[in-house]
Design an enzyme around this catalytic site. Structure first.
Site, PDB file in Angstrom:
ATOM      1  N   ARG A  29     -17.819  -3.870   9.747  1.00  0.00           N
ATOM      2  CA  ARG A  29     -16.455  -3.534  10.181  1.00  0.00           C
ATOM      3  C   ARG A  29     -16.440  -2.128  10.765  1.00  0.00           C
ATOM      4  NH1 ARG A  29     -12.345  -4.906   5.365  1.00  0.00           N
ATOM      5  NH2 ARG A  29     -11.546  -2.911   6.065  1.00  0.00           N
ATOM      6  N   ARG A  50      -9.450   6.644   4.145  1.00  0.00           N
ATOM      7  CA  ARG A  50      -8.794   5.527   3.458  1.00  0.00           C
ATOM      8  C   ARG A  50      -8.526   5.873   1.993  1.00  0.00           C
ATOM      9  NH1 ARG A  50     -13.003   1.154   5.338  1.00  0.00           N
ATOM     10  NH2 ARG A  50     -11.772  -0.511   4.420  1.00  0.00           N
ATOM     11  N   ARG A 104     -21.721  -3.027   3.454  1.00  0.00           N
ATOM     12  CA  ARG A 104     -20.965  -4.284   3.586  1.00  0.00           C
ATOM     13  C   ARG A 104     -21.149  -4.884   4.977  1.00  0.00           C
ATOM     14  NH1 ARG A 104     -14.763  -4.621   1.832  1.00  0.00           N
ATOM     15  NH2 ARG A 104     -14.362  -3.019   3.405  1.00  0.00           N
ATOM     16  N   ARG A 137       0.818  -1.207   0.000  1.00  0.00           N
ATOM     17  CA  ARG A 137       0.000   0.000   0.000  1.00  0.00           C
ATOM     18  C   ARG A 137       0.853   1.260   0.000  1.00  0.00           C
ATOM     19  NH1 ARG A 137      -4.578  -2.648   2.677  1.00  0.00           N
ATOM     20  NH2 ARG A 137      -6.436  -1.371   2.723  1.00  0.00           N
TER      21      ARG A 137
HETATM   22  P1  AMP Z   1      -8.215  -3.807   4.318  1.00  0.00           P
HETATM   23  O1  AMP Z   1      -8.967  -4.929   4.929  1.00  0.00           O
HETATM   24  O2  AMP Z   1      -7.211  -4.256   3.305  1.00  0.00           O
HETATM   25  O3  AMP Z   1      -9.117  -2.705   3.804  1.00  0.00           O
HETATM   26  O4  AMP Z   1      -7.343  -3.143   5.497  1.00  0.00           O
HETATM   27  C1  AMP Z   1      -7.959  -2.589   6.630  1.00  0.00           C
HETATM   28  C2  AMP Z   1      -6.984  -1.697   7.358  1.00  0.00           C
HETATM   29  O5  AMP Z   1      -5.832  -2.454   7.771  1.00  0.00           O
HETATM   30  C3  AMP Z   1      -6.393  -0.546   6.548  1.00  0.00           C
HETATM   31  O6  AMP Z   1      -7.249   0.583   6.505  1.00  0.00           O
HETATM   32  C4  AMP Z   1      -5.099  -0.284   7.292  1.00  0.00           C
HETATM   33  O7  AMP Z   1      -5.346   0.405   8.502  1.00  0.00           O
HETATM   34  C5  AMP Z   1      -4.636  -1.684   7.661  1.00  0.00           C
HETATM   35  N1  AMP Z   1      -3.803  -2.286   6.588  1.00  0.00           N
HETATM   36  C6  AMP Z   1      -4.104  -3.358   5.800  1.00  0.00           C
HETATM   37  N2  AMP Z   1      -3.106  -3.625   4.935  1.00  0.00           N
HETATM   38  C7  AMP Z   1      -2.157  -2.682   5.160  1.00  0.00           C
HETATM   39  C8  AMP Z   1      -0.895  -2.392   4.571  1.00  0.00           C
HETATM   40  N3  AMP Z   1      -0.421  -3.114   3.538  1.00  0.00           N
HETATM   41  N4  AMP Z   1      -0.196  -1.355   5.074  1.00  0.00           N
HETATM   42  C9  AMP Z   1      -0.638  -0.612   6.090  1.00  0.00           C
HETATM   43  N5  AMP Z   1      -1.836  -0.805   6.685  1.00  0.00           N
HETATM   44  C10 AMP Z   1      -2.597  -1.835   6.230  1.00  0.00           C
END
Ligand code: AMP
Length: 214
Positions: free
Chosen positions: A160, A171, A127, A88
């Site tokens: 969530r 985000r 969701r 990311r």
């Molecule tokens: P996601 O389920 O991929 O939308 O991730 C949910 C949250 O987890 C994100 O908004 C970040 O706070 C954290 N997160 C997930 N993957 C990463 C990553 N590669 N780098 C940093 N934070 C992450």
């Protein structure tokens, strides 16, 4: 195949990941799921990450980089993997490049899901996720048979804590500022396939399949 799936929150990474891992018989590695597991188990990492995740902010690079490195060394990745939600940031992309070089598994393709803000907002706020098996539903587009209950395992569905409009905006800002450079890193290598992910699920899946040579 070693595949990355990228795209903002709500672009359908989780849903399309389910299709991809079934088709290619490879493990689904989601840093978001790994972090949520740590939060659930109240590990030191989880306690540190929860504050940032609840604000829609990114967890520090060194934390996720180490987590991913450990995961990719596991046996089930030897025939390929699908990475969802990582990298990311440009730093994460560079770290992944190093890890992949060490284990001899270069990235073959980057699927980039593109969706406009209004569609993302509708998807994110509707969701619902199974507390137990993580299956994903939507209150309008993908309803469970019994409201609030997972079709697969019968556990309660929850929203969530970061699936709100406010968090979505943060985000998306994170995505614009941090993830775009990571995407450009792969773009320069000619690995990125942009996919219009605002289309119906079956259409999106057909485009991804064709991008992955199936
Ligand atoms: P996601 O389920 O991929 O939308 O991730 C949910 C949250 O987890 C994100 O908004 C970040 O706070 C954290 N997160 C997930 N993957 C990463 C990553 N590669 N780098 C940093 N934070 C992450």
């Amino acid at each position: 195949m070693n595949i990355l799936i990228m795209g903002p929150a709500g672009s359908g990474k989780g849903t399309m990941s389910d299709y991809i891992v079934k088709e290619f018989n490879i493990p689904h590695i989601s840093t978001g799921d790994m972090l949520r597991e740590n939060v659930k188990n109240q590990t030191p990492l989880g306690i540190q990450a929860k504050v940032l995740m609840d604000q829609g902010k990114l967890v520090p690079d060194d934390v996720v980089n180490a987590m991913v490195k450990e995961r990719l060394l596991q046996d089930d990745c030897k025939n390929g993997f699908l990475m969802d939600g990582f990298p990311r940031t440009l730093n994460q992309a560079q770290a992944l490049e190093e890890i992949c070089a060490t284990i001899g598994k270069p990235i073959d393709k980057v699927i980039n899901l593109e969706v406009d803000f209004d569609a993302l907002a509708t998807r994110i706020t509707g969701r619902r996720v199974c507390k137990n098996c993580k299956a994903t539903y939507h209150i309008t587009f993908n309803k469970p048979i019994v409201e609030g209950i997972c079709d697969i395992c019968g556990s309660p569905l929850v929203q969530r804590s970061d699936d709100t409009i406010e968090q979505l905006k943060v985000r998306l800002q994170e995505h614009e500022k941090n993830t775009k450079p990571a995407l450009e890193f792969y773009g320069a290598k000619g690995l990125v396939q942009d996919i219009d992910a605002s289309a119906p699920m079956e259409t999106v899946w057909a485009s991804i399949k064709s991008a992955l040579g199936k």
